[in-house]
Structures are given as C-alpha cells and as structure tokens.
Design a protein around this motif. Structure first.
Motif, mmCIF file in Angstrom:
data_model
loop_
_atom_site.group_PDB
_atom_site.id
_atom_site.type_symbol
_atom_site.label_atom_id
_atom_site.label_comp_id
_atom_site.label_asym_id
_atom_site.label_seq_id
_atom_site.Cartn_x
_atom_site.Cartn_y
_atom_site.Cartn_z
ATOM 1 N N PHE A 294 0.817 -1.217 0.000
ATOM 2 C CA PHE A 294 0.000 0.000 0.000
ATOM 3 C C PHE A 294 0.853 1.271 0.000
ATOM 4 N N SER A 295 2.172 1.111 0.189
ATOM 5 C CA SER A 295 3.023 2.303 0.313
ATOM 6 C C SER A 295 2.994 3.117 -0.963
ATOM 7 N N PRO A 296 2.684 4.412 -0.851
ATOM 8 C CA PRO A 296 2.639 5.263 -2.034
ATOM 9 C C PRO A 296 4.052 5.639 -2.468
ATOM 10 N N SER A 297 4.156 6.157 -3.658
ATOM 11 C CA SER A 297 5.414 6.694 -4.159
ATOM 12 C C SER A 297 5.580 8.085 -3.567
ATOM 13 N N PRO A 298 6.523 8.279 -2.689
ATOM 14 C CA PRO A 298 6.598 9.582 -2.038
ATOM 15 C C PRO A 298 7.374 10.599 -2.854
ATOM 16 N N SER A 299 7.105 11.865 -2.620
ATOM 17 C CA SER A 299 7.973 12.909 -3.173
ATOM 18 C C SER A 299 9.157 13.021 -2.224
ATOM 19 N N THR A 300 10.175 13.768 -2.596
ATOM 20 C CA THR A 300 11.417 13.819 -1.819
ATOM 21 C C THR A 300 11.195 14.081 -0.340
ATOM 22 N N LEU A 301 10.294 14.993 -0.029
ATOM 23 C CA LEU A 301 10.180 15.425 1.359
ATOM 24 C C LEU A 301 9.320 14.495 2.189
ATOM 25 N N ASP A 302 8.559 13.640 1.540
ATOM 26 C CA ASP A 302 7.743 12.698 2.290
ATOM 27 C C ASP A 302 8.602 11.596 2.862
ATOM 28 N N PHE A 303 8.121 11.011 3.913
ATOM 29 C CA PHE A 303 8.797 9.892 4.514
ATOM 30 C C PHE A 303 8.629 8.665 3.607
ATOM 31 N N ASN A 304 9.712 8.013 3.264
ATOM 32 C CA ASN A 304 9.646 6.832 2.402
ATOM 33 C C ASN A 304 9.884 5.571 3.232
ATOM 34 N N PRO A 305 8.828 4.844 3.566
ATOM 35 C CA PRO A 305 9.016 3.653 4.410
ATOM 36 C C PRO A 305 9.781 2.546 3.689
ATOM 37 N N CYS A 306 9.929 2.672 2.379
ATOM 38 C CA CYS A 306 10.608 1.630 1.594
ATOM 39 C C CYS A 306 12.036 2.027 1.231
ATOM 40 N N ALA A 307 12.593 3.013 1.930
ATOM 41 C CA ALA A 307 13.915 3.536 1.562
ATOM 42 C C ALA A 307 14.977 2.435 1.511
ATOM 43 N N ASP A 308 14.939 1.507 2.468
ATOM 44 C CA ASP A 308 15.930 0.427 2.507
ATOM 45 C C ASP A 308 15.990 -0.343 1.183
ATOM 46 N N GLN A 309 14.819 -0.694 0.677
ATOM 47 C CA GLN A 309 14.735 -1.430 -0.591
ATOM 48 C C GLN A 309 15.318 -0.624 -1.737
ATOM 49 N N ASP A 310 14.935 0.651 -1.800
ATOM 50 C CA ASP A 310 15.371 1.497 -2.909
ATOM 51 C C ASP A 310 16.883 1.687 -2.886
ATOM 52 N N VAL A 311 17.433 1.856 -1.670
ATOM 53 C CA VAL A 311 18.877 2.059 -1.530
ATOM 54 C C VAL A 311 19.632 0.805 -1.975
ATOM 55 N N LEU A 312 19.095 -0.362 -1.612
ATOM 56 C CA LEU A 312 19.772 -1.610 -2.002
ATOM 57 C C LEU A 312 19.778 -1.791 -3.514
ATOM 58 N N VAL A 313 18.659 -1.483 -4.148
ATOM 59 C CA VAL A 313 18.606 -1.578 -5.609
ATOM 60 C C VAL A 313 19.671 -0.658 -6.200
ATOM 61 N N TYR A 314 19.720 0.562 -5.691
ATOM 62 C CA TYR A 314 20.670 1.552 -6.234
ATOM 63 C C TYR A 314 22.118 1.087 -6.038
ATOM 64 N N LEU A 315 22.461 0.722 -4.780
ATOM 65 C CA LEU A 315 23.864 0.403 -4.487
ATOM 66 C C LEU A 315 24.329 -0.897 -5.133
ATOM 67 N N ASN A 316 23.412 -1.755 -5.516
ATOM 68 C CA ASN A 316 23.822 -2.990 -6.175
ATOM 69 C C ASN A 316 23.784 -2.895 -7.700
ATOM 70 N N THR A 317 23.608 -1.674 -8.205
ATOM 71 C CA THR A 317 23.702 -1.464 -9.652
ATOM 72 C C THR A 317 25.183 -1.383 -10.032
#
Ligand SMILES: *[C@@H]1O[C@H](CO)[C@@H](O)[C@H](O)[C@H]1NC(C)=O
Ligand SMILES: *[C@@H]1O[C@H](CO)[C@@H](O)[C@H](O)[C@H]1NC(C)=O
Ligand SMILES: *[C@@H]1O[C@H](CO)[C@@H](O)[C@H](O)[C@H]1NC(C)=O
Ligand SMILES: *[C@@H]1O[C@H](CO)[C@@H](O)[C@H](O)[C@H]1NC(C)=O
Ligand SMILES: *[C@@H]1O[C@H](CO)[C@@H](O)[C@H](O)[C@H]1NC(C)=O
Length: 454
Positions: A294-317
């Motif tokens: 249910f987590s929405p796509s946040p804008s920069t200033l919103d709290f992103n509860p999925c940040a961990d996932q996004d960071v892992l995708v980025y750093l493993n590129t």
C-alpha cells in the motif's frame, strides 16, 4: 527502577583508566596515500542532480597482511576549508553507513523509488560540515577482509581498526589533519563512538603520529548500557500502551537485566509475550508506516518507508558500484546484518568511557528520537542517571526548529541530553529539519535556540 550504580561505575572507570595508562602504544600501519585522493574522486553518481561540492569514495587499507580494507564515502561541503570534519558511523553492530547514514539519513542524496535516480536532500549535513561515512567493521557494506578468520569481532578491534583508518585517511586528505573533528553515530555506535574517542585521546598523548583534533561526539538513541536499556524498553512499551499492564508487571517480577546471564527462562517467556503483544509495529519508529504493497510513491520530502529497498537496488547497480570505486565482490546484501560474527555482549556498558570523555572536557551530546522503541528515550534517560546523574547546568527546556518544538534539551556539566520530537531510532531519517537544527548547534558548540522564531 531505582538503583545506585554510580559507585560501581566509578570503580570501573578507575580500573579502565589504570589499564589505559599501562597500555603500550604500538604505532599503526601507515601506507603511502600518494595519488589515492585523486583516484577516489567521484565524477558523478548515476542519476544524481548537479551539485557544487566534491565527493570521494574508495578503500583505505588498514592491515595489508590481513588484507583488511575499510570503505568510505566522503561528502565535502561547498566551502570545505571553513567547515569541520565529522566522522559518521552507523551501528547495528553491522549496519552500512553508506546505505543508511548517507542515503537514508544525513547524506546529500536520497534514492528515488525507482532505485535508479537520486534527489537532493535539502537537509544534508554536508551543508554544514565535511561528512566522512565509514563502513565498519570489516564485512559491513563494501568493507572487506581477504583473510577468512573465525575470530569473532569485538569492540576493541573495531576501535583499533577505525583509528588506523582515520590516521591513514588523514594522510590521504592531509588538509584535514588540523581540522576540528567530531565523531557521530547512532544505535550500536553508542559503543563505537565513545570507544574511538577514548582511543584517540589516549593515542594523542603518546604517539608521534597524527594528532586528531577531537572536539566532540554525538550519539543518537545509543546503545550504551545493557541493563538500563532493557528496563527502559519495557517501561517505554508499557507507557506507550503497546503492552498490557499484566505483561509489564510480569517483566518487573521475573526479569533481572543486570547481565546476559541473569536473564532467566521465566523472564524470556514474558519478554516473548511482550513481543507478541505489540504486534507487527515498526519498533524503530512506533507511529511510522511499514513498507507494504500500500506504500505510495513519495515525493522527496515525504517519509519513504521503503527507503531500505530502494537504496539496495541503487547500491547494487554495477554502474553505481563502479562510480563509487566499490569492489563488486563485496556487494551489499542488506543495509544491516552480514556474514560476520560480532560479540555485542562482551562489553555491556560504555558509561565509564563516557564519564572519562566528560572528565576530559570533550563535548558529549546524547540525542534521542522520542518515538523510537529499539533503544527508547526512557532507556537513554535511565543510563544518564547512572552517571551520577551529572549536575544540571541549564535546566530542561523546549528547543525550536521551523517554529515548532523540535524536542527538549538539558545541559549537564560536560554532557548535553537532547530529545527530538516525533523522531524514531534513525533520527535524521524521520525528522531531517529538526536534525539539522541540533546538528548545527552541536558543531557550533552551543545549545539550540529556545526561541520560536522563523
Ligand atoms: C575485492 O574484495 C575481495 C573480498 O570480498 C578481496 O578479496 C579483493 O582483494 C578485493 N579486490 C580489490 C581490487 O580490492
Ligand atoms: C617517537 O619518535 C621517537 C624519535 O623519532 C622514537 O624514538 C620513538 O620510538 C617514537 N615513539 C613512538 C611511540 O612511536
Ligand atoms: C540481579 O542479579 C544480580 C546478579 O546476580 C544481583 O546482584 C542483583 O541483586 C539482582 N537484582 C535484583 C533486583 O534482584
Ligand atoms: C527523483 O525524485 C524527485 C522528487 O520526487 C524528483 O523531483 C526527481 O525528478 C526524481 N528524479 C528523476 C530523475 O526521476
Ligand atoms: C576541564 O575543564 C575544567 C573547567 O574549565 C578544568 O578545571 C579542568 O582542568 C579541565 N580538565 C581537563 C582534563 O582539561
């Protein structure tokens, strides 16, 4: 909980001081750093917006025979020569300072939901200081060791390795050698930071090597004392209505948290009941949303509860790893918790170390988000009470950030305790603006403003 442990703390403190005086300084390995700084410069991170500051990252060898190398990421400020140096270490004991510290908390960028692009973090701490993120101990993030050893890693080795890292890093960036330096971190860095500060002060006295100009330390929701942490945790969960009175009473009656060995099976039964009772809440920030479908796509200033996932995708590129000069064989599996074994119960309290830093007039700041349940503010208050408590210099008052109460602060002799209102365990992740306000006060060596101003 009413206990006087200050006498015991004081005796421990004396013993530690004696042990330190007797310990011999063995010079740390210093490798040639010729040409490394230039090689470490990041031309651009994939997907980053244009910025006016320099970034560096790469490896610093701390033990060539064991093939141990620490990975660092350094975000300079736009005006680097007029700003202090801050070493940031995440806790865990196995969390990545790059993944969490830099990309979710205080670094210049946040990772967009795609995991492919970056957005600028307007509350980045490198607006105020030059921030050095360290992946420590070996095995965390992109740091590695070539020799597979069965040795369990302990606090002592982490402090020695981190010190060796710093001295070598300062050879690579000699313009920072005489700079005012601060150490900061959170959670299990409540161990790492005071222990490193103690080692620096000690080595500054007896070494011919680099003198590190240590000005202060700041530790957030810190793991500093095993016993008060656990008493404080269950008191906090009860006061925040996450567990029933019966379970809380069961813990009070059945649990003795004075050491790992005094925690009985009966106690474990009730603490398990407490765990079940609170359900699948996010203990790092009690009122924060979970990362779900249910987590929405946040804008920069919103709290992103999925940040961990996004960071892992980025750093493993692969392109990202190439741009930061990381060794792909040491790729990040998770932002916390890796293959290495760490004995986090060998040292149950660092209060004597904190006491020693206070006596040495190092500025010690202990901050605490007040909605984090992993090392809650209650535990931190109990731990500070074990320090005496120290004499109050400036009584408790609300401090302000963006016209609102940012939290509360009390100044003791040589110790500042500050809460951050509405922040969980990873304070700058949940309350970035408030975190910038107190970080500014910390590096300027003054208390945050009691005025509700613009
Ligand atoms: C890459 O990391 C591995 C350990 O994961 C290490 O053995 C190797 O030497 C590293 N390579 C370089 C070029 O640093
Ligand atoms: C400090 O330098 C002196 C002179 O170079 C040397 O004799 C001494 O062993 C050094 N001490 C340490 C702790 O390295
Ligand atoms: C907890 O255990 C320790 C060690 O056995 C003991 O000294 C202490 O008195 C106990 N505390 C309580 C409150 O029973
Ligand atoms: C990243 O997210 C920010 C904020 O939502 C947005 O402004 C920016 O355009 C995004 N970047 C890209 C390349 O999608
Ligand atoms: C710390 O500061 C106090 C008060 O200014 C001073 O009396 C004391 O000597 C200082 N201690 C150290 C170790 O510098």
């Amino acid at each position: 909980m009413k206990m006087k442990k200050s006498a015991a703390v004081f005796i421990l403190f004396l013993l530690c001081s004696l042990a330190m005086v007797q310990s011999e300084y063995s010079p740390v390995y210093i490798g040639s750093q010729e040409g490394f700084k230039e090689a470490d410069k990041i031309s651009s991170l994939p997907g980053q917006p244009l910025v006016n500051f320099d970034q560096f990252s790469g490896y610093v060898t701390i033990d060539p025979s064991a093939g141990r190398a620490f990975f660092y990421y350094f975000a300079e400020s736009e005006d680097p020569s007029n700003k202090p140096l801050v070493l940031w270490i995440n806790g865990g004991p196995t969390c990545s300072s790059l993944g969490i510290g830099a990309f979710e908390e205080i670094g210049p960028f946040r990772v967009n939901r795609s995991g492919k692009t970056l957005a600028q973090n307007e509350f980045a701490w490198n607006n105020l200081a030059n921030i050095l993120f360290l992946e420590s101990p070996v095995g965390v993030g992109f740091s590695y060791s070539n020799t597979s050893s069965n040795d369990v890693i302990r606090d002592t080795e982490v402090a020695l390795d981190t010190y060796a890292f710093l001295v070598n890093w300062l050879e690579r960036f000699p313009e920072y050698k005489t700079r005012d330096s601060f150490l900061a971190g959170e959670s299990y860095a409540g161990h790492y930071v005071p222990q490193l500060a103690q080692l620096i002060l000690n080595n500054n006295k007896i070494t011919n090597q680099t003198i590190i100009n240590l000005a202060g330390i700041a530790i957030g929701n810190p793991n500093i004392d095993y016993e008060t942490r656990l008493y404080g945790l269950y008191d906090y969960l009860s006061q925040h209505a996450l567990i029933s009175d019966e379970i809380h009473e069961g813990i009070v009656l059945n649990c003795n948290f004075s050491s790992v060995d005094t925690v009985t099976e009966d106690c474990k039964t009730v603490t398990n009941q407490a765990k079940e009772a609170r359900g699948n809440t996010y203990l790092y920030d009690l009122y924060a949303p979970l990362c779900t479908s249910f987590s929405p796509s946040p804008s920069t200033l919103d709290f992103n509860p999925c940040a961990d996932q996004d960071v892992l995708v980025y750093l493993n590129t692969p392109q990202v790893q190439e741009s930061i000069h990381a060794n792909a064989t040491a790729s990040i599996q998770g932002t916390c918790g890796l293959s290495l074994e760490f004995d986090q119960f060998l040292v149950l309290t660092v209060l004597p170390v904190i006491q020693e830093l206070m006596t040495a007039n190092i500025s010690v700041w202990i901050f605490s988000g007040d909605t984090g349940g992993v090392i809650p503010v209650t535990s931190v208050k109990y731990a500070i009470n074990q320090l005496g408590p120290p004499t109050v210099k400036t009584p408790w008052y609300p401090w302000y950030s963006q016209c609102e109460v940012g939290g509360y602060v009390v100044e003791y002799e040589n110790l500042i305790f500050l809460t951050v209102r509405g922040a969980g365990h990873f304070v700058p992740y949940y309350q970035p603006a408030r975190a910038v306000t107190f970080f500014t006060a910390f590096i300027e060596g003054k208390l945050p403003s009691p005025q509700q101003k613009n």
